[in-house]
Design a protein around this motif. Structure first.
Motif, PDB file in Angstrom:
ATOM      1  N   VAL A   1       0.788  -1.311  -0.102  1.00 23.77           N
ATOM      2  CA  VAL A   1      -0.069   0.021  -0.020  1.00 23.77           C
ATOM      3  C   VAL A   1       1.001   1.105  -0.008  1.00 23.77           C
ATOM      4  CG1 VAL A   1      -1.552   1.291   1.346  1.00 23.77           C
ATOM      5  CG2 VAL A   1      -1.878  -1.293   1.435  1.00 23.77           C
ATOM      6  N   SER A   2       0.810   2.108  -1.121  1.00 28.63           N
ATOM      7  CA  SER A   2       1.410   3.383  -1.116  1.00 28.63           C
ATOM      8  C   SER A   2       0.961   4.356  -0.343  1.00 28.63           C
ATOM      9  CB  SER A   2       1.336   3.911  -2.478  1.00 28.63           C
ATOM     10  OG  SER A   2       1.851   3.200  -3.441  1.00 28.63           O
ATOM     11  N   ARG A   3       1.854   5.277   0.309  1.00 27.28           N
ATOM     12  CA  ARG A   3       1.506   6.383   1.013  1.00 27.28           C
ATOM     13  C   ARG A   3       1.110   7.464   0.277  1.00 27.28           C
ATOM     14  NH1 ARG A   3       1.693   2.493   3.620  1.00 27.28           N
ATOM     15  NH2 ARG A   3       3.025   2.129   5.551  1.00 27.28           N
ATOM     16  N   SER A   4      -0.422   7.575  -0.138  1.00 26.90           N
ATOM     17  CA  SER A   4      -0.984   8.541  -0.790  1.00 26.90           C
ATOM     18  C   SER A   4      -1.576   9.649  -0.414  1.00 26.90           C
ATOM     19  CB  SER A   4      -1.901   7.623  -1.854  1.00 26.90           C
ATOM     20  OG  SER A   4      -2.840   7.041  -1.082  1.00 26.90           O
ATOM     21  N   CYS A   5      -1.539   9.910   0.740  1.00 22.92           N
ATOM     22  CA  CYS A   5      -2.293  11.063   1.632  1.00 22.92           C
ATOM     23  C   CYS A   5      -1.162  11.729   2.339  1.00 22.92           C
ATOM     24  CB  CYS A   5      -3.149  10.685   2.610  1.00 22.92           C
ATOM     25  SG  CYS A   5      -4.595   9.458   2.124  1.00 22.92           S
ATOM     26  N   ALA A   6      -1.649  13.115   2.548  1.00 21.14           N
ATOM     27  CA  ALA A   6      -0.451  14.167   2.831  1.00 21.14           C
ATOM     28  C   ALA A   6      -1.221  15.305   3.751  1.00 21.14           C
ATOM     29  CB  ALA A   6       0.199  14.760   1.638  1.00 21.14           C
ATOM     30  N   ARG A   7      -0.193  15.640   4.588  1.00 22.93           N
ATOM     31  CA  ARG A   7      -0.685  16.983   5.166  1.00 22.93           C
ATOM     32  C   ARG A   7      -0.356  18.121   4.566  1.00 22.93           C
ATOM     33  NH1 ARG A   7       2.441  13.462   8.486  1.00 22.93           N
ATOM     34  NH2 ARG A   7       1.469  12.695  10.501  1.00 22.93           N
ATOM     35  N   PHE A   8      -1.086  19.401   4.804  1.00 23.89           N
ATOM     36  CA  PHE A   8      -0.851  20.649   4.301  1.00 23.89           C
ATOM     37  C   PHE A   8       0.612  20.863   4.329  1.00 23.89           C
ATOM     38  CE2 PHE A   8      -5.581  21.244   4.030  1.00 23.89           C
ATOM     39  CZ  PHE A   8      -5.587  20.797   2.751  1.00 23.89           C
ATOM     40  N   PRO A   9       1.310  21.401   3.726  1.00 19.25           N
ATOM     41  CA  PRO A   9       2.577  21.715   3.743  1.00 19.25           C
ATOM     42  C   PRO A   9       2.540  23.069   4.894  1.00 19.25           C
ATOM     43  CG  PRO A   9       2.448  21.703   1.339  1.00 19.25           C
ATOM     44  CD  PRO A   9       0.861  21.526   2.092  1.00 19.25           C
TER      45      PRO A   9
ATOM     46  N   VAL B   1      -8.523  13.394   5.687  1.00 14.11           N
ATOM     47  CA  VAL B   1      -7.219  14.001   5.627  1.00 14.11           C
ATOM     48  C   VAL B   1      -7.040  15.242   4.885  1.00 14.11           C
ATOM     49  CG1 VAL B   1      -6.469  11.460   5.032  1.00 14.11           C
ATOM     50  CG2 VAL B   1      -6.984  12.827   3.207  1.00 14.11           C
ATOM     51  N   ASP B   2      -5.894  15.750   4.997  1.00 17.44           N
ATOM     52  CA  ASP B   2      -5.777  17.287   4.163  1.00 17.44           C
ATOM     53  C   ASP B   2      -5.670  17.080   2.636  1.00 17.44           C
ATOM     54  OD1 ASP B   2      -5.532  18.518   6.845  1.00 17.44           O
ATOM     55  OD2 ASP B   2      -3.204  18.573   6.612  1.00 17.44           O
ATOM     56  N   GLN B   3      -5.207  16.146   2.008  1.00 14.44           N
ATOM     57  CA  GLN B   3      -5.077  16.062   0.778  1.00 14.44           C
ATOM     58  C   GLN B   3      -4.923  14.470   0.441  1.00 14.44           C
ATOM     59  OE1 GLN B   3      -0.734  17.118  -0.691  1.00 14.44           O
ATOM     60  NE2 GLN B   3      -2.187  16.194  -1.756  1.00 14.44           N
ATOM     61  N   VAL B   4      -5.201  14.069  -0.850  1.00 13.73           N
ATOM     62  CA  VAL B   4      -5.025  12.835  -1.478  1.00 13.73           C
ATOM     63  C   VAL B   4      -4.411  13.231  -2.654  1.00 13.73           C
ATOM     64  CG1 VAL B   4      -7.053  11.649  -0.750  1.00 13.73           C
ATOM     65  CG2 VAL B   4      -7.256  12.725  -2.881  1.00 13.73           C
ATOM     66  N   ILE B   5      -3.181  12.442  -3.074  1.00  6.94           N
ATOM     67  CA  ILE B   5      -2.589  12.719  -4.459  1.00  6.94           C
ATOM     68  C   ILE B   5      -3.215  12.494  -5.644  1.00  6.94           C
ATOM     69  CG2 ILE B   5      -0.471  11.819  -3.127  1.00  6.94           C
ATOM     70  CD1 ILE B   5      -0.278   9.380  -4.969  1.00  6.94           C
TER      71      ILE B   5
ATOM     72  N   SER C   1      -6.605  21.414  -2.978  1.00  4.44           N
ATOM     73  CA  SER C   1      -7.142  20.766  -1.877  1.00  4.44           C
ATOM     74  C   SER C   1      -6.992  21.867  -0.652  1.00  4.44           C
ATOM     75  CB  SER C   1      -6.240  19.601  -1.381  1.00  4.44           C
ATOM     76  OG  SER C   1      -6.201  18.504  -2.340  1.00  4.44           O
ATOM     77  N   TYR C   2      -6.293  22.508  -0.507  1.00  2.00           N
ATOM     78  CA  TYR C   2      -6.312  23.670   0.547  1.00  2.00           C
ATOM     79  C   TYR C   2      -7.025  24.535   0.297  1.00  2.00           C
ATOM     80  CZ  TYR C   2      -4.228  27.120   3.719  1.00  2.00           C
ATOM     81  OH  TYR C   2      -4.185  27.911   4.776  1.00  2.00           O
ATOM     82  N   ARG C   3      -7.142  24.991  -1.012  1.00  5.98           N
ATOM     83  CA  ARG C   3      -8.264  26.240  -1.397  1.00  5.98           C
ATOM     84  C   ARG C   3      -9.756  25.814  -1.046  1.00  5.98           C
ATOM     85  NH1 ARG C   3      -8.338  27.743  -6.619  1.00  5.98           N
ATOM     86  NH2 ARG C   3      -6.956  25.891  -7.538  1.00  5.98           N
ATOM     87  N   ALA C   4      -9.867  24.243  -1.442  1.00  3.88           N
ATOM     88  CA  ALA C   4     -11.038  23.686  -1.002  1.00  3.88           C
ATOM     89  C   ALA C   4     -11.522  23.643   0.381  1.00  3.88           C
ATOM     90  CB  ALA C   4     -11.212  22.328  -1.590  1.00  3.88           C
ATOM     91  N   ARG C   5     -10.327  23.310   1.339  1.00  6.21           N
ATOM     92  CA  ARG C   5     -10.665  23.337   2.825  1.00  6.21           C
ATOM     93  C   ARG C   5     -11.050  24.704   3.078  1.00  6.21           C
ATOM     94  NH1 ARG C   5      -8.358  20.519   6.848  1.00  6.21           N
ATOM     95  NH2 ARG C   5      -8.567  18.646   5.444  1.00  6.21           N
ATOM     96  N   GLN C   6     -10.464  25.610   2.807  1.00  9.51           N
ATOM     97  CA  GLN C   6     -10.580  27.036   3.078  1.00  9.51           C
ATOM     98  C   GLN C   6     -12.331  27.473   2.844  1.00  9.51           C
ATOM     99  OE1 GLN C   6      -7.288  29.282   0.674  1.00  9.51           O
ATOM    100  NE2 GLN C   6      -6.656  29.863   2.863  1.00  9.51           N
ATOM    101  N   ALA C   7     -12.838  26.894   1.692  1.00 12.62           N
ATOM    102  CA  ALA C   7     -13.874  27.258   1.371  1.00 12.62           C
ATOM    103  C   ALA C   7     -15.029  26.258   2.200  1.00 12.62           C
ATOM    104  CB  ALA C   7     -14.129  26.801  -0.179  1.00 12.62           C
ATOM    105  N   GLY C   8     -14.341  25.612   3.082  1.00 17.52           N
ATOM    106  CA  GLY C   8     -15.323  24.745   3.835  1.00 17.52           C
ATOM    107  C   GLY C   8     -15.535  23.225   3.419  1.00 17.52           C
ATOM    108  N   TRP C   9     -14.786  22.725   2.379  1.00 18.76           N
ATOM    109  CA  TRP C   9     -14.952  21.306   2.015  1.00 18.76           C
ATOM    110  C   TRP C   9     -13.706  20.458   2.799  1.00 18.76           C
ATOM    111  CZ3 TRP C   9     -19.118  19.824  -1.206  1.00 18.76           C
ATOM    112  CH2 TRP C   9     -19.681  20.857  -1.760  1.00 18.76           C
ATOM    113  N   ARG C  10     -14.247  19.167   2.584  1.00 20.43           N
ATOM    114  CA  ARG C  10     -13.401  18.020   3.183  1.00 20.43           C
ATOM    115  C   ARG C  10     -12.884  17.249   2.361  1.00 20.43           C
ATOM    116  NH1 ARG C  10     -16.552  15.240   7.322  1.00 20.43           N
ATOM    117  NH2 ARG C  10     -18.535  15.935   6.266  1.00 20.43           N
ATOM    118  N   SER C  11     -11.750  16.780   2.397  1.00 18.93           N
ATOM    119  CA  SER C  11     -11.153  15.522   1.623  1.00 18.93           C
ATOM    120  C   SER C  11     -11.171  14.212   2.392  1.00 18.93           C
ATOM    121  CB  SER C  11      -9.358  15.994   1.087  1.00 18.93           C
ATOM    122  OG  SER C  11      -9.698  17.022   0.493  1.00 18.93           O
ATOM    123  N   VAL C  12     -11.190  13.116   1.824  1.00 21.06           N
ATOM    124  CA  VAL C  12     -11.169  11.781   2.473  1.00 21.06           C
ATOM    125  C   VAL C  12     -10.639  10.751   1.668  1.00 21.06           C
ATOM    126  CG1 VAL C  12     -13.582  10.886   1.321  1.00 21.06           C
ATOM    127  CG2 VAL C  12     -12.788  10.254   3.704  1.00 21.06           C
ATOM    128  N   TYR C  13     -10.052   9.722   2.406  1.00 22.94           N
ATOM    129  CA  TYR C  13      -9.470   8.699   1.925  1.00 22.94           C
ATOM    130  C   TYR C  13      -9.968   7.286   2.115  1.00 22.94           C
ATOM    131  CZ  TYR C  13      -5.786   4.756   2.079  1.00 22.94           C
ATOM    132  OH  TYR C  13      -5.242   3.556   1.664  1.00 22.94           O
TER     133      TYR C  13
END
Length: 311
Positions: free
Chosen positions: A127-135, A171-175, A206-218
């Motif tokens: 399983v690859s590491r395909s999720c990340a924190r915002f920088p 998660v913050d973002q998916v690749i 993904s960061y701009r989506a979070r700022q607009a109130g949306w979420r990302s999921v793995y």
């Protein structure tokens, strides 16, 4: 329904394998497939229909390499489905790759989730590491110093190396290899920022989506194959250059003035030395040459890179 966008640049047989996997596993959920070619010079477009007669296919041929983000925007503009899947040519879909995330996104209780990714399996079956924190400044400085490579500091890894990716998680973002997004969200954000030639474009949106109130999921219940590296493995110096360039652009958009210039200094001075040491130890002189070439390109591009608008 889902519209699938693939950006091709010298992907060889990987693109045909990806298209075959879409044809085999679409489950009637795909509205269209758009392949945007960024002036490939190989035989990846040899079969223009890729043997696919079941799904409407649109082939967009660019006269130059416009970059990944710009090509993705081109492909997305051609579709009409409620969801857009940005899929790398070095991926292959499995049964459930599309149906599981689509069913998840369609649930009423998940109406606030704008972006979804699934579990990606590499060539070894791991399983690859395909999720990340915002920088952040600490995370990127840890990379510049090489601290993220130390086993006891894996928590400093932007790519969440301490987590096994074995269960669903917000998660913050998916690749961007498998990046499913609601079309309405994508359009409201203006698509990918085309100043990112390649890398960080999915982090930024993904960061701009979070700022607009949306979420990302793995989602771990659905899988797809992802080789990783893709065509960029053939141009390692350019890959390093664009990665560092996009990182600085991201910081110029989203970091404070002091944090941005701290990162610029660390990238140009400290990290250039640490990368040279690691590349020499890891891959010998050829790896070192690629690292040095990448940094030479970055230094030459500095007047343009540092002049980017902070918007």
């Amino acid at each position: 329904m889902i519209d699938i966008v693939l950006v091709n640049w010298n992907s060889g047989s990987q693109l045909r394998d990806a298209m075959a996997s879409i044809a085999a596993n679409h489950g009637g959920l795909v509205g269209s497939v758009v392949v945007v070619d960024n002036k490939s010079s190989d035989d990846s477009l040899q079969d223009a229909n890729f043997g696919n007669q079941e799904i409407p296919l649109d082939l967009v041929l660019n006269e130059c390499n416009r970059g990944f983000g710009a090509a993705c925007n081109q492909g997305a503009a051609d579709g009409r489905s409620e969801y857009i899947l940005f899929l790398n040519p070095d991926t292959r879909l499995f049964p459930g790759s599309l149906s599981i995330p689509l069913e998840f996104m369609e649930r009423n209780e998940n109406s606030g989730i704008g972006i979804a990714g699934i579990q990606l399996i590499d060539s070894t079956g791991a399983v690859s590491r395909s999720c990340a924190r915002f920088p952040s400044t600490p995370l990127l400085l840890a990379q510049a110093l090489g601290l993220n490579k130390l086993p006891w500091l894996r928590a400093w890894s932007q790519h969440m190396g301490e987590w096994d990716h074995a269960h669903d998680r917000e998660v913050d973002q998916v690749i961007g290899a498998f990046f499913l997004i609601r079309r309405s969200l994508f359009q409201s954000l203006g698509g990918f920022d085309e100043r990112f030639f390649v890398y960080f474009e999915e982090v930024d949106i993904s960061y701009r989506a979070r700022q607009a109130g949306w979420r990302s999921v793995y989602l771990a219940d659905a899988q797809a194959f992802h080789a990783g590296g893709g065509a960029s493995e053939k141009v390692k110096a350019h890959r390093l250059f664009y990665s560092l360039r996009s990182r600085l652009l991201y910081a110029s958009k989203h970091f404070s003035f002091i944090s941005y210039w701290t990162l610029v200094g660390a990238t140009l001075l400290i990290e250039s030395i640490s990368r040279a040491v690691f590349s020499l130890a890891r891959g010998g002189l050829e790896d070192l040459r690629n690292t040095l070439r990448g940094y030479v390109m970055l230094w030459r591009a500095l007047p343009v890179v540092l002049a980017k608008d902070r918007k």
